[in-house]
Design an enzyme around this catalytic site. Structure first.
Site, PDB file in Angstrom:
ATOM      1  N   HIS A  11       2.493  90.172  22.495  1.00 20.80           N
ATOM      2  CA  HIS A  11       3.388  90.981  21.667  1.00 20.80           C
ATOM      3  C   HIS A  11       4.793  90.389  21.737  1.00 20.80           C
ATOM      4  O   HIS A  11       5.069  89.465  22.504  1.00 20.80           O
ATOM      5  CB  HIS A  11       3.420  92.427  22.172  1.00 20.80           C
ATOM      6  CG  HIS A  11       4.007  92.553  23.544  1.00 20.80           C
ATOM      7  ND1 HIS A  11       3.323  92.165  24.681  1.00 20.80           N
ATOM      8  CD2 HIS A  11       5.230  92.965  23.969  1.00 20.80           C
ATOM      9  CE1 HIS A  11       4.085  92.366  25.743  1.00 20.80           C
ATOM     10  NE2 HIS A  11       5.253  92.834  25.345  1.00 20.80           N
TER      11      HIS A  11
ATOM     12  N   ASP B  93       9.019  91.895  21.884  1.00 17.62           N
ATOM     13  CA  ASP B  93       9.655  93.120  22.376  1.00 17.62           C
ATOM     14  C   ASP B  93      10.498  93.860  21.352  1.00 17.62           C
ATOM     15  O   ASP B  93      10.823  95.025  21.567  1.00 17.62           O
ATOM     16  CB  ASP B  93      10.528  92.795  23.598  1.00 17.62           C
ATOM     17  CG  ASP B  93       9.690  92.505  24.828  1.00 17.62           C
ATOM     18  OD1 ASP B  93       8.503  92.866  24.831  1.00 17.62           O
ATOM     19  OD2 ASP B  93      10.230  91.918  25.790  1.00 17.62           O
TER      20      ASP B  93
ATOM     21  N   HIS C  29       4.620  87.010  24.004  1.00 22.53           N
ATOM     22  CA  HIS C  29       4.223  86.872  25.408  1.00 22.53           C
ATOM     23  C   HIS C  29       3.223  87.956  25.781  1.00 22.53           C
ATOM     24  O   HIS C  29       3.036  88.936  25.057  1.00 22.53           O
ATOM     25  CB  HIS C  29       5.449  86.960  26.319  1.00 22.53           C
ATOM     26  CG  HIS C  29       6.235  88.233  26.131  1.00 22.53           C
ATOM     27  ND1 HIS C  29       7.158  88.390  25.115  1.00 22.53           N
ATOM     28  CD2 HIS C  29       6.217  89.415  26.804  1.00 22.53           C
ATOM     29  CE1 HIS C  29       7.685  89.603  25.174  1.00 22.53           C
ATOM     30  NE2 HIS C  29       7.125  90.257  26.189  1.00 22.53           N
TER      31      HIS C  29
ATOM     32  N   ARG D 211      -0.312  93.641  41.366  1.00 16.20           N
ATOM     33  CA  ARG D 211       0.811  92.857  40.830  1.00 16.20           C
ATOM     34  C   ARG D 211       1.966  93.801  40.514  1.00 16.20           C
ATOM     35  O   ARG D 211       1.821  94.725  39.722  1.00 16.20           O
ATOM     36  CB  ARG D 211       0.366  92.137  39.555  1.00 16.20           C
ATOM     37  CG  ARG D 211       1.431  91.359  38.793  1.00 16.20           C
ATOM     38  CD  ARG D 211       0.847  90.970  37.451  1.00 16.20           C
ATOM     39  NE  ARG D 211       1.650  90.056  36.677  1.00 16.20           N
ATOM     40  CZ  ARG D 211       2.599  90.416  35.809  1.00 16.20           C
ATOM     41  NH1 ARG D 211       2.871  91.709  35.640  1.00 16.20           N
ATOM     42  NH2 ARG D 211       3.255  89.497  35.115  1.00 16.20           N
TER      43      ARG D 211
END
Length: 683
Positions: free
Chosen positions: A483, A485, A555, A565
């Site tokens: 996508h 931002d 990204h 994570r």
């Protein structure tokens, strides 16, 4: 007798001349007094007095400003810091320079104009309010040419004024006025020359454009010197204006010069911002050299074109298309030339000495990208990761994960962390660390990309993704789909549509990683097709990836197949209307957390003094409410944007686009999400 008479007469003459000189020299009437007299005259309908006092106030204001510039520059030259190698020598220079400036200014304008002027009056002059009074007064006096000029000057700094817009239309329709009367009396010379140069460039008058652009550069650097000189005066310490601030000689001096440096840094933004606009023109100073290099090329002045192209690269080192231009010019003339001598603008400062540059945009195969290490220490990473586990929130109204059923998602906002800390549910010190780390990241991103305007927080989120045991076999999805931002990515059309529901106001993004002890979870950049990977980042403690938020940087995140994570996700905006208010330094929760954290860490606040400590808290909050600063104020910074360049014989951009940016006030449609993050934007 004649000799005695001559002597007495000479003495009386000298005394009389001295009195006359003293009455005219250094006796500038204070502009705030003149302004007040003009306003009073306006309400008495004495319009002649309005004009007399208000024009005097404007003249006095300009004279005080220029006097400060001249005196400070002169005193800096007389008392340089170069020779001050020891502490006492440094303080000696500070005191001598300060005394020199005070004496110089007092000599020029007089003691009556040395007082501190009300902040309200200063703001009125910045907003050009005096010209509103003047246009009405001149209208009443039937001096329509002067009324038109005053109205136009006011409107340039207040383009939202519907009433003044209507007045201007009426003036244009009246007999006795023409377009020459509608001038901006406060126009900045460098901006005026640049705007006129762009228009000539657009009409292919390259010779005329070159003359104006060269003039604009000279005026810009002159204005920059003046702006920096005005920063040398007394500074306000709003961020330290509370009970934690301890006054000492070294701290006062260092704080003062820190504020001076910040003020000087703001000159870049100030000089490229037109009156009445919130944001400066992007890439303003480098654009001069960009226009010049192509204009010189059009006139077959290749050496001058090469110098200007080289100068542009001082601001944007390694710029692909300008580098191609330079090679073209070198080949055309058969030798190389150095760039012009311009002011040293540092490119890509990382602010903190410990931070290491790992990869720049070129190494990451894109534009407006950077990869940094050592932004956080190992202990800080562990503390923030533990904060997420302790809070055990999700930020998405109870969903397991907004992106995949194969991972568990946990997150926390800055506000939530501080609230939990204040309530004692998590360590307040850890919550405060979250806040401080996000500010550290913002400063680094702002400085590295050298934005030419203020960078504000848009949203900040502490996020952990945990692989769900038993659900990782044959998995082919992503932890976060590809996508952008601030726009809606359309891989089939190879477009990114900047429209709702995308967060169109977001300009820069960053991911600050807390750990690397997991499998998968790599951050990836792709092409617009959302398939071709251009760069991959393996997270680890203290590593940060930053990039511009548009369609140039699609990204996503590969699947986390084992372990957890964690990262701090940050989005930034250049539009103050969409800033995340909790990250303002005067937010009451931030103030409380700062004071209480100080109390927890201090050995000077014992149990029997707790009562007094909280009295201090209450006193400070009450004072803040009383003076109306509770909404706070975020720090302002600036940098330079990149414009996509084109090599000769094509131009980098069309001049009419710049003309439109100069002449029109953009009205961007905005979509407020009330700080409820959209799952598709989480990284």
């Amino acid at each position: 007798m004649d000799v005695a008479h001559f002597s007495i007469g000479s003495i009386l003459s000298i005394v009389l001349q001295a009195l006359l000189l003293s009455s005219s020299y250094g006796s500038l009437e204070p502009y705030d007094l003149l302004y007040n007299n003009a306003v009073e005259a306006f309400y008495r309908s004495d319009y002649k007095d309005v004009v007399r006092h208000m024009e005097g106030a404007l003249s006095s204001y300009a004279e005080v400003r220029q006097t400060k510039v001249r005196c400070r520059l002169r005193c800096q030259n007389q008392h340089p810091f170069d020779s001050a190698s020891m502490d006492l020598q440094f303080f000696d220079v500070v005191l001598r320079r300060s005394n020199c400036q005070n004496e110089c200014i007092e000599e020029k304008v007089g003691t009556q104009s040395m007082h501190k002027v009300s902040e309200d009056v200063i703001q009125d002059f910045h907003r050009r309010i005096p010209y509103n009074y003047l246009q009405l007064a001149y209208q009443k006096l039937k001096q329509l040419d002067k009324a038109a000029a005053a109205a136009h000057t006011y409107f340039q700094a207040n383009p939202e004024s519907v009433e003044m817009d209507q007045n201007l239309e009426q003036y244009k329709a009246l007999e006795g006025t023409n377009l020459d009367h509608f001038v901006d009396r406060e126009a900045r010379p460098h901006q005026r020359s640049f705007s006129a140069g762009v228009k000539l460039y657009d009409s292919a008058d390259y010779e005329g454009a070159i003359s104006l652009f060269e003039e604009a550069l000279q005026e810009y650097y002159r204005a920059d010197v003046e702006c920096r000189a005005l920063c040398q005066g007394p500074q306000r310490f709003e961020e330290q204006d509370h009970v934690l601030y301890r006054y000492s000689l070294y701290q006062l001096v260092s704080d003062h010069f820190t504020q001076v440096l910040h003020c000087e840094h703001e000159c870049v933004r100030d000089l490229s911002t037109r009156p009445g606009r919130l944001s400066p023109m992007e890439n303003y100073l480098p654009l001069h050299y960009d226009y010049l290099q192509f204009a010189y090329y059009q006139l077959n002045m290749v050496e001058e074109a090469l110098e200007c192209a080289q100068s542009y690269l001082l601001f944007h080192e390694g710029d692909e298309f300008m580098t191609e231009n330079v090679e073209y010019y070198r080949e055309a003339i058969g030798h190389d030339l150095k760039p012009r001598e311009v002011r040293p603008w540092l490119r890509g400062s990382l602010v903190y000495d410990s931070v290491q540059l790992v990869q720049n945009s070129q190494a990451l195969n894109g534009t407006q990208r950077v990869l940094l290490d050592d932004v956080m220490s190992v202990d800080e990473c562990a503390e923030l990761k533990n904060l997420t586990v302790t809070m055990a929130g999700d930020g998405y109204r109870g969903k397991m994960s907004p992106h995949t059923p194969n991972e568990r998602f946990e997150g926390a906002t800055v506000l939530k962390a501080l609230q939990y800390g204040y309530e004692g549910r998590v360590p307040l010190k850890s919550a405060r660390l979250f806040y401080d780390v996000s500010e550290r990241a913002r400063r680094i991103i702002e400085s590295y990309f050298q934005l030419n305007s203020t960078l504000h927080f848009s949203y900040t989120h502490l996020v952990c993704r945990t692989a769900i045991t038993g659900q990782q076999d044959h998995r082919n999805d992503l932890s976060h789909p590809i996508h952008a931002d601030n726009c809606l990515l359309d891989p089939e059309a190879n477009e990114c549509w900047k429209e709702p529901p995308a967060y169109t106001y977001r300009d820069y993004s960053a991911l600050l990683y807390l750990n690397g002890d997991f499998e998968g979870g790599e951050f990836i950049f792709t092409e617009m097709d959302a398939k071709t990977v251009t760069a991959q980042v393996k997270p680890k403690c203290g590593r940060m990836v930053g990039f511009s938020s548009g369609g140039e940087n699609p990204h996503g995140v590969r699947a986390v197949t084992r372990g957890q994570r964690c990262a701090v996700a940050l989005w930034f905006t250049l539009d103050p209307l969409f800033r995340e208010l909790v990250n303002c330094h005067d937010d009451p929760i931030i103030i409380i957390s700062s004071i209480v954290t100080h109390i927890e860490d201090s050995t000077s606040c014992y149990v029997h003094n707790v009562y007094y400590c909280f009295l201090y808290v209450n006193w400070y909050l009450f004072r803040k409410m009383f003076i109306g600063i509770f909404l706070g104020r975020c720090l302002y910074h600036n940098t330079l944007f990149l414009f996509p360049p084109l090599p000769p014989p094509q131009e980098r951009l069309q001049a009419d686009e710049v003309v439109q940016a100069l002449d029109n006030q953009s009205s961007q449609s905005k979509w407020d999400t009330s700080l409820n993050i959209n799952p598709k934007d989480e990284l």
